[in-house]
Design a protein around this motif. Sequence first.
Motif, PDB file in Angstrom:
ATOM      1  N   GLY A   1     -36.944  30.608  30.955  1.00 45.60           N
ATOM      2  CA  GLY A   1     -36.169  30.800  32.176  1.00 45.60           C
ATOM      3  C   GLY A   1     -35.021  29.798  32.263  1.00 45.60           C
ATOM      4  O   GLY A   1     -34.939  28.844  31.487  1.00 45.60           O
ATOM      5  N   PRO A   2     -34.106  29.987  33.223  1.00 46.13           N
ATOM      6  CA  PRO A   2     -32.885  29.172  33.274  1.00 46.13           C
ATOM      7  C   PRO A   2     -33.109  27.703  33.607  1.00 46.13           C
ATOM      8  O   PRO A   2     -32.443  26.832  33.045  1.00 46.13           O
ATOM      9  N   ARG A   3     -34.023  27.373  34.513  1.00 47.28           N
ATOM     10  CA  ARG A   3     -34.200  25.966  34.907  1.00 47.28           C
ATOM     11  C   ARG A   3     -34.803  25.146  33.767  1.00 47.28           C
ATOM     12  O   ARG A   3     -34.295  24.078  33.420  1.00 47.28           O
ATOM     13  N   LYS A   4     -35.869  25.631  33.162  1.00 45.63           N
ATOM     14  CA  LYS A   4     -36.431  24.936  32.013  1.00 45.63           C
ATOM     15  C   LYS A   4     -35.487  25.007  30.824  1.00 45.63           C
ATOM     16  O   LYS A   4     -35.411  24.076  30.018  1.00 45.63           O
ATOM     17  N   GLY A   5     -34.776  26.119  30.722  1.00 43.12           N
ATOM     18  CA  GLY A   5     -33.847  26.287  29.621  1.00 43.12           C
ATOM     19  C   GLY A   5     -32.795  25.196  29.593  1.00 43.12           C
ATOM     20  O   GLY A   5     -32.400  24.723  28.511  1.00 43.12           O
ATOM     21  N   ARG A   6     -32.324  24.785  30.759  1.00 44.83           N
ATOM     22  CA  ARG A   6     -31.321  23.717  30.809  1.00 44.83           C
ATOM     23  C   ARG A   6     -31.892  22.400  30.284  1.00 44.83           C
ATOM     24  O   ARG A   6     -31.184  21.620  29.623  1.00 44.83           O
TER      25      ARG A   6
END
Length: 259
Positions: free
Chosen positions: A84-89
């Motif tokens: 997902g985007p938050r962990k991905g960052r």
Amino acid sequence: MVSAAIALAFLPLLVTLLLRYRHYVLLLYRAVLLRWLRDRLSGVPREQRAFQYVLAHAVPGDPRHVLLAFDQWGHRREHLSNLGPRKGRIVERLVQERAPRAVLELGTYCGYGTVLLALGLPPGARLYTVEADPQHAAVAEKVIRLAGFGEDTVELIVGPSEEVIPRLKEQHGLLRADFVLMDHWKRRYLRDLRLLETHDLLAPGATVLADNVIFPGAPHFLQYAKTCGRYRCKVHRTSLEYFRAIPDGIAELTYTGPR
């Protein structure tokens, strides 16, 4: 009458529990019940449905657009166990900071994490990703190539991690990994970490990331990492992919070498 009175007495407690844990109930509905229903009605597995959506909405050769399409699916359609985007960052930042030359991913699933890792690799680096489920691997292969990464950058290895790890050196040419992402079955984290140690597959100073260490959790893995004397360990607090109200975290381990 007595049974009805007892039921009414427990009703406020039930309502309170449903309100308190409503996000987990929604996760159960989206990740399990809705998946089961749509699998039966369509005859197409959830992962294949997600890929068809990505294929229709993503720009071929654009890794970020592929990830965005996956995120749209995860937010609007069905839950997927992607980073997902938050962990991905978090993962992308760490990859860019460490600039690893040899990366190992355990748990390819649909290829989301693979694309994210490959996106941040320096020129000439190589990513080895391991997936136990052949059907998931078939989807991931198409996703990785759709994003524009060839076999010279990403090698997808199909098989159980406990069988693949011991032969990474001889059969796949991975001498030592300096960056590892674990995002497969949580109960296998500790076993596979110790396999990496046993087969001398961690370079000094290697970074090992482990997803979902808070939910659903990997307590034995965390305890080992914090007490074995081989790692410096910290946890990046965040939330479950596509569910901001459910706390989760990524463990970051730095390998300091054998004791």
